[in-house]
Design an enzyme around this catalytic site. Structure first.
Site, short mmCIF file in Angstrom:
data_model
loop_
_atom_site.label_atom_id
_atom_site.label_comp_id
_atom_site.label_asym_id
_atom_site.label_seq_id
_atom_site.Cartn_x
_atom_site.Cartn_y
_atom_site.Cartn_z
N GLY A 41 0.85 -1.31 0.14
CA GLY A 41 0.01 -0.06 0.11
C GLY A 41 0.88 1.26 0.14
N ALA A 42 0.14 2.22 0.11
CA ALA A 42 1.01 3.60 0.19
C ALA A 42 1.93 3.52 1.32
CB ALA A 42 0.10 4.94 0.39
N TYR A 43 1.57 3.00 2.55
CA TYR A 43 2.49 2.89 3.64
C TYR A 43 3.81 2.07 3.19
CZ TYR A 43 0.27 -1.64 3.57
OH TYR A 43 -0.35 -2.82 3.13
N GLY A 44 3.99 1.14 2.36
CA GLY A 44 4.90 0.38 1.97
C GLY A 44 4.60 -1.11 1.75
N VAL A 46 4.59 -5.02 3.51
CA VAL A 46 4.60 -5.97 4.55
C VAL A 46 5.11 -7.49 4.32
CG1 VAL A 46 3.44 -6.83 6.93
CG2 VAL A 46 2.82 -4.18 5.83
N ASP A 158 -7.83 7.54 13.23
CA ASP A 158 -8.07 6.54 11.87
C ASP A 158 -8.83 5.16 12.33
OD1 ASP A 158 -8.44 6.30 9.03
OD2 ASP A 158 -6.36 5.59 9.06
#
Length: 369
Positions: A41-44, A46, A158
């Site tokens: 995702g945009a977060y990285g 995993v 969130d």
């Protein structure tokens, strides 16, 4: 499958092993062996991995080029700091942060978390039946974890089913504190940064109010609660305006006293212009639900944030009070994040290095920097 590879040119640091998994390079400490990709995702990215020293399975999040986006870097730093201070069985544990090989120019960050089986979004959209006991236990654990965050002066901001992780034994942990913020000792604090995935966004945020409090998290828990009861989102808005309309379709036309918190004149006029609609009884929306569940849900989904139930009050509600009596939670130490803002990349990199070093000092004893 993970493939052990030769380090790329310019890398190859002592104590690091290099793996290629689905076209993504992982530079891991030698005691970690990756298993498979869990998500992107945009977060990285995993992946699951095993700590060969302890034989424990973990989740490793790679955040690539973390300083390319300063706002993103602050979010990563904030989560590191918050999770280093938070210790609660209903909040995800940050087990390790891999030390970057170079203090001055590191780009990627590797965070190591507990490995969980699934999340509430996956469960809600699955055919697995949910009993009232399940829902009771999930809401209790969310509120318990949230109480720990609020005691540390932290708003999650969130909360949504995808940020609530589960194990097969129904153990639950709140995760993803990248959008979390600390609050002042005052009741409310001016915070205008974008928060909360739209479907779980409280009215005061949708209306652009300058001030909000812990009540925004309670609203989000209410939306999650309703989604567990109905197996679909209660307010699946297609835009902020539509989101507000869906909320008012259920809660009914808002009275003048309940709009006192709305400090945006344009937003207030929009609400006043809407035709009268009666509230929709939640028991009709969820006819199979426990009446006590409906009563708690009503107190979470209140338009005026000052009237919304507080987390401690929710834990004492008859729907879950019998579970809460079995616990003895201690408040967390308060955390600050104010010095993170208005910094350049150089200062952020140094602060992140120091945060990683602090994590290692706490977990492993002092290290050389």
């Amino acid at each position: 499958m993970a493939e052990l590879v030769e380090p790329p040119p310019g890398m190859g640091y002592p104590g690091k092993h290099y793996y290629m998994i689905k076209n993504t390079l992982f530079e891991l400490d030698a005691n970690y062996e990756p298993i498979k990709i869990l998500g992107r995702g945009a977060y990285g990215v995993v992946c699951s991995a095993v700590n060969k020293e302890t034989d424990e399975k973990v989740a490793v999040k790679k955040i690539k080029d973390v300083f390319e986006d300063e706002v993103g870097a602050i979010r990563v730093l904030r989560e590191m700091r918050f999770l280093r201070h938070l210790r609660h069985e209903n909040v995800i544990e940050l087990k390790d942060i891999m030390m970057p090989p170079n203090r001055k120019n590191f780009k990627d960050v590797y965070l190591v978390y507990e490995l969980m089986d699934t999340d509430l979004h996956q469960l809600i959209t699955s055919p697995v039946p949910l009993s009232d006991d399940h829902i009771q236990f999930f809401i209790f654990q969310i509120l318990r974890g949230l109480n720990h965050l609020h005691s540390a002066n932290i708003l999650h901001r969130d909360l949504k089913p995808g940020n609530v992780l589960l194990n097969a034994n129904c153990e639950l942990k709140i995760c993803d504190l990248g959008l979390a913020r600390t609050i002042s000792t005052k009741v409310d604090e001016c915070m205008t940064e974008y928060v909360v995935t739209r479907w779980y966004r409280a009215p005061e945020v949708l209306l652009g109010c300058d001030k909000y409090s812990t009540a925004i998290d309670i609203w989000s828990v209410g939306c999650i609660f309703a989604e567990l009861l109905g197996r679909k989102p209660i307010f699946p808005g297609s835009s902020c305006l539509n989101q507000l309309e869906l909320i008012l379709n259920v809660l009914g036309k808002v009275s003048e006293p309940d709009m006192r918190f709305v400090d945006n004149l344009k937003a207030r006029k929009f609400i006043e212009s809407l035709p009268y609609t009666p509230p929709m009884p939640l028991q009709e929306l969820y006819p199979a639900a426990n009446p006590l569940a409906i009563d708690l849900l009503k107190q979470m989904l209140i338009f005026d944030p000052s009237q919304r139930i507080k987390v401690k009050e929710a834990l004492a509600h008859p729907y879950i009070a019998h579970l809460h009596k079995l616990t003895n939670d201690q408040p967390a130490d308060e955390v600050s994040d104010e010095e993170m803002y208005e910094m350049g990349v150089k200062e952020l990199r140094e602060m992140m290095w120091q945060e990683i070093a602090n994590h290692h000092a706490e977990a492993y004893g002092d290290i050389e920097s």
